[in-house]
Design a protein around this motif. Sequence first.
Motif, PDB file in Angstrom:
ATOM      1  N   SER A   1      65.280  27.903  56.827  1.00  0.00           N
ATOM      2  CA  SER A   1      66.215  27.922  55.995  1.00  0.00           C
ATOM      3  C   SER A   1      67.518  27.128  56.719  1.00  0.00           C
ATOM      4  O   SER A   1      68.219  26.251  56.026  1.00  0.00           O
ATOM      5  N   SER A   2      67.537  26.973  58.094  1.00  0.00           N
ATOM      6  CA  SER A   2      68.562  26.281  58.636  1.00  0.00           C
ATOM      7  C   SER A   2      68.194  24.794  58.700  1.00  0.00           C
ATOM      8  O   SER A   2      69.233  23.942  58.531  1.00  0.00           O
ATOM      9  N   VAL A   3      66.975  24.384  58.842  1.00  0.00           N
ATOM     10  CA  VAL A   3      66.458  22.986  59.078  1.00  0.00           C
ATOM     11  C   VAL A   3      66.223  22.596  57.382  1.00  0.00           C
ATOM     12  O   VAL A   3      66.842  21.421  57.218  1.00  0.00           O
ATOM     13  N   ALA A   4      65.587  23.160  56.639  1.00  0.00           N
ATOM     14  CA  ALA A   4      65.299  22.447  55.482  1.00  0.00           C
ATOM     15  C   ALA A   4      66.138  22.634  54.554  1.00  0.00           C
ATOM     16  O   ALA A   4      66.060  22.288  53.155  1.00  0.00           O
ATOM     17  N   ASP A   5      67.210  23.704  54.738  1.00  0.00           N
ATOM     18  CA  ASP A   5      68.085  24.110  53.943  1.00  0.00           C
ATOM     19  C   ASP A   5      67.739  24.489  52.294  1.00  0.00           C
ATOM     20  O   ASP A   5      68.043  24.279  51.545  1.00  0.00           O
ATOM     21  N   VAL A   6      66.895  25.458  52.721  1.00  0.00           N
ATOM     22  CA  VAL A   6      66.635  26.208  51.581  1.00  0.00           C
ATOM     23  C   VAL A   6      66.574  27.846  51.713  1.00  0.00           C
ATOM     24  O   VAL A   6      66.765  27.953  53.072  1.00  0.00           O
ATOM     25  N   SER A   7      66.809  28.430  50.860  1.00  0.00           N
ATOM     26  CA  SER A   7      67.337  30.003  51.033  1.00  0.00           C
ATOM     27  C   SER A   7      66.033  30.782  51.793  1.00  0.00           C
ATOM     28  O   SER A   7      64.949  30.388  51.632  1.00  0.00           O
ATOM     29  N   GLU A   8      66.720  31.736  52.751  1.00  0.00           N
ATOM     30  CA  GLU A   8      65.313  32.234  53.379  1.00  0.00           C
ATOM     31  C   GLU A   8      64.441  33.180  52.318  1.00  0.00           C
ATOM     32  O   GLU A   8      63.323  33.689  52.467  1.00  0.00           O
ATOM     33  N   TYR A   9      64.980  33.388  50.966  1.00  0.00           N
ATOM     34  CA  TYR A   9      64.361  34.222  50.010  1.00  0.00           C
ATOM     35  C   TYR A   9      63.006  33.449  49.826  1.00  0.00           C
ATOM     36  O   TYR A   9      62.223  34.210  49.316  1.00  0.00           O
ATOM     37  N   ILE A  10      62.900  32.087  49.885  1.00  0.00           N
ATOM     38  CA  ILE A  10      61.707  31.481  49.669  1.00  0.00           C
ATOM     39  C   ILE A  10      60.594  32.248  50.357  1.00  0.00           C
ATOM     40  O   ILE A  10      59.542  32.348  49.862  1.00  0.00           O
ATOM     41  N   ALA A  11      60.736  32.591  51.603  1.00  0.00           N
ATOM     42  CA  ALA A  11      59.469  33.205  52.194  1.00  0.00           C
ATOM     43  C   ALA A  11      59.192  34.558  51.586  1.00  0.00           C
ATOM     44  O   ALA A  11      57.944  34.817  51.348  1.00  0.00           O
ATOM     45  N   SER A  12      60.162  35.266  51.290  1.00  0.00           N
ATOM     46  CA  SER A  12      59.962  36.652  50.787  1.00  0.00           C
ATOM     47  C   SER A  12      59.263  36.293  49.192  1.00  0.00           C
ATOM     48  O   SER A  12      58.360  37.322  48.792  1.00  0.00           O
ATOM     49  N   LEU A  13      59.903  35.430  48.583  1.00  0.00           N
ATOM     50  CA  LEU A  13      59.206  35.264  47.319  1.00  0.00           C
ATOM     51  C   LEU A  13      57.909  34.713  47.467  1.00  0.00           C
ATOM     52  O   LEU A  13      57.044  35.227  46.602  1.00  0.00           O
ATOM     53  N   LEU A  14      57.338  33.940  48.541  1.00  0.00           N
ATOM     54  CA  LEU A  14      56.293  33.491  48.504  1.00  0.00           C
ATOM     55  C   LEU A  14      55.282  34.602  48.925  1.00  0.00           C
ATOM     56  O   LEU A  14      54.129  34.765  48.242  1.00  0.00           O
ATOM     57  N   ILE A  15      55.681  35.596  49.712  1.00  0.00           N
ATOM     58  CA  ILE A  15      55.032  36.828  49.903  1.00  0.00           C
ATOM     59  C   ILE A  15      54.739  37.674  48.711  1.00  0.00           C
ATOM     60  O   ILE A  15      53.642  37.969  48.137  1.00  0.00           O
ATOM     61  N   GLY A  16      55.548  37.674  47.880  1.00  0.00           N
ATOM     62  CA  GLY A  16      55.517  38.165  46.455  1.00  0.00           C
ATOM     63  C   GLY A  16      54.496  37.548  45.514  1.00  0.00           C
ATOM     64  O   GLY A  16      53.750  38.231  44.811  1.00  0.00           O
ATOM     65  N   ILE A  17      54.561  36.440  45.595  1.00  0.00           N
ATOM     66  CA  ILE A  17      53.678  35.695  44.723  1.00  0.00           C
ATOM     67  C   ILE A  17      52.372  35.993  45.208  1.00  0.00           C
ATOM     68  O   ILE A  17      51.271  36.061  44.440  1.00  0.00           O
ATOM     69  N   VAL A  18      52.069  35.845  46.711  1.00  0.00           N
ATOM     70  CA  VAL A  18      50.714  36.015  47.206  1.00  0.00           C
ATOM     71  C   VAL A  18      50.273  37.422  46.678  1.00  0.00           C
ATOM     72  O   VAL A  18      48.909  37.613  46.378  1.00  0.00           O
ATOM     73  N   LEU A  19      51.088  38.457  46.605  1.00  0.00           N
ATOM     74  CA  LEU A  19      50.780  39.860  46.253  1.00  0.00           C
ATOM     75  C   LEU A  19      50.366  39.942  44.864  1.00  0.00           C
ATOM     76  O   LEU A  19      49.431  40.453  44.652  1.00  0.00           O
ATOM     77  N   LEU A  20      51.066  39.055  43.908  1.00  0.00           N
ATOM     78  CA  LEU A  20      50.805  39.014  42.691  1.00  0.00           C
ATOM     79  C   LEU A  20      49.402  38.517  42.403  1.00  0.00           C
ATOM     80  O   LEU A  20      48.417  38.985  41.477  1.00  0.00           O
ATOM     81  N   PHE A  21      49.052  37.411  42.985  1.00  0.00           N
ATOM     82  CA  PHE A  21      47.703  36.839  42.775  1.00  0.00           C
ATOM     83  C   PHE A  21      46.658  37.756  43.371  1.00  0.00           C
ATOM     84  O   PHE A  21      45.533  37.917  42.818  1.00  0.00           O
TER      85      PHE A  21
END
Lengths: 395, 320
Positions: free
Chosen positions: A339-359
């Motif tokens: 989030s500090s280097v690529a300037d995207v919110s940290e939530y992207i990581a937890s969202l990714l985990i959530g989507i992995v779970l859904l699949f």
Amino acid sequence: MNQASSETKSRSTNWLLRILRYPRTQNLVIAILAVLMALVAISLVIVIIGKNPLTVFVSLLRGSGWLPKPRYASGRSMLTDFLGLLDALTPMIFAAIAVAIAFKAGLFNIGISGQMLTGGFLATVLIGYSQLDAVLAKPLVLLVGALSGAMLALFVGWLKANFNIHEVVSTIMLNYVVQYIVSFFIKGYFIEPVSRQSHTVSVASRLTLVNVQIGAVETRIPLCFLLAVGLAGVFYLILARTRLGYEIRAVGSNRQAAEYSGISSRRTIMLTMALSGAAAGLAGVTYYLGYYNSIMPGDLSSVGFDSIAVALLASANPLACVLSAMLITSLSYGSNYMSSVADVSEYIASLLIGIVLLFSACSGFLKYLVNRNNLAVDQSDDREEPGSTPATGGD
Amino acid sequence: MLNQVIIDGLAFALPLLVIAIGGIFSEHSGVTNLALEGLLGFGAFSGGLCFTILVQFIPFDSAVAFYVSFIAAALGGATFSLIHALLCIRLQANQVISGVVINIAAMALTGFLTAQLNQSFFSGSSNKFFLSTAPRYTLDLLSGLPILGGLVTNVYPFEIIALLLVVICWFLLYRTRFGLHLRACGDNPQSVDAAGLSVARIRLVAVMISGGLAGVGGICFAYSISTNVSPAIYFGAGFLAIAALIFGNWQIIPTLGACLIFGLARAASFQLVLLLEMDSSIFDLAMIVPYVLVLVLLVFFSKNNRAPKALGQVYDKGQS
């Protein structure tokens, strides 16, 4: 007449189906597929918010010590990040195998975070604040953690076995109860006025060695990492090779049938919950007296919830849990740097985990689709996986 | 003092009841719904988003935004519940797994979207949508009466909405043809199939109703507890609602009783701490009262209650 066309069609998807159908690696392949689909989905999200997915993923890997960063602060290197990752990974492995073993008995232990906090808090108060030597303190911390986690989970198992209270409801209730009680004691008696956290535990009792110099590099060493991997192996052996493991799987796939074959499902449920809680307690001490050295009042760790993702992705196989814990922890551990280097919110990581779970929740359907045509050909290969579809008798 | 307990208790119990009725609809149709927590969170998020957008356009009158946000919350919850319906009905996933997964996904998704939308459009950097304080109404004529007074003092408008929803839902579930079909789906889906109706479609509608109701409950809590939509919305109301409906034996009226007990117990323990002028850290202990009460009550009521027979089972036409 139609056969010819359908044959050419099936040949084109043949290689994929053949890989998917191979029973020994089916769960693994489906898990990888779920992760890949989640990566594609999250890439779309990243493109939509106007960033480059590749930079985001690379910075995730750099943050978690898999790839070298372009520059390091003095005294730090890739090894620092990687050992830090292992330190974060240790509680995750314990927590994931705790979910996994309960899952095999058809029990959904989502009270991991509460059991972690119980173990962590009691070990902190009883051992962490004492003057004991490291030789005595460290094993005692493990013991207190495992015992207190097991006791709390045993209570849930007892409620389930005797009063038919759904463990999802009771564990969630206990999570809040534990959270508030611990918060009350910390705020009342053990608060550090500046950091608003509990007093730090003694160095002797801490399960992670911090500020260790390896060459010119400053690192931390998680002492219980090998214990976590070892316990995953032990849980695997219990499930696969022992009578208790057989009983756990039998109760998990069909509680009534297990009863009729002479297995006491009540005893099995309570034993399984105790084992699960012990592992969760170990996760708690390696988290609160290892990765961290104090407790934030009024807060449950996200490890407890992420561990559900880890165990589901691993189809509740304790050994596979080690691998999927590695994956999920890398995602969350690298998210800070990302989030500090690529300037995207940290939530992207937890969202990714959530989507992995859904699949991975859809994996049962994928398995069904793949095996459907397979059934007629060789029924012998199509083994039932007891843990993947636990019987749950309503609330 | 006693009035305050009733005022706060009702403000907590009625949204909880709406969520629990959502659970009743889903579970009566045979779909276990542990996703209520996630659904109410996503509903609150949709409502908060709608409110934030509307306030930008009509800044002078937030009452319109207030009421529209409830509709948005219902729609948001219903839309998000489609995932649960897809997983449980079409993809034949384990319904407990699906519920837990949806809760985790909802927390991640709402957290991400709130932060991202705030950053991109509303030029804020927080992970919250701020709402206006909800208006409260008092019926002056009756507010002086001892217990009745508490019922009509400082009433949130959404409590009226909640009561209306409860009446409508009761009628829908017990007095209409659709309600009969829905309950049959949970007890004996084969008979519904034999009558020429689609079990899958009825369950889909039931799950969507449950998502919509959970969404409304979520936005009520967002207005009453914190006046913002933040990750703090996930404080376990969905699971309290599930406990309430189990305790209420999957029937609306007993569930109302359960919700009232939770709400009043929670409010009473707060007032007790205030009354005895205890240290503020005691609040943490007062907070556990509803959760402990749930566990104790479940011990007594869980064993003999009667869940819908086909609850949690994937409908399979071939099964007898």
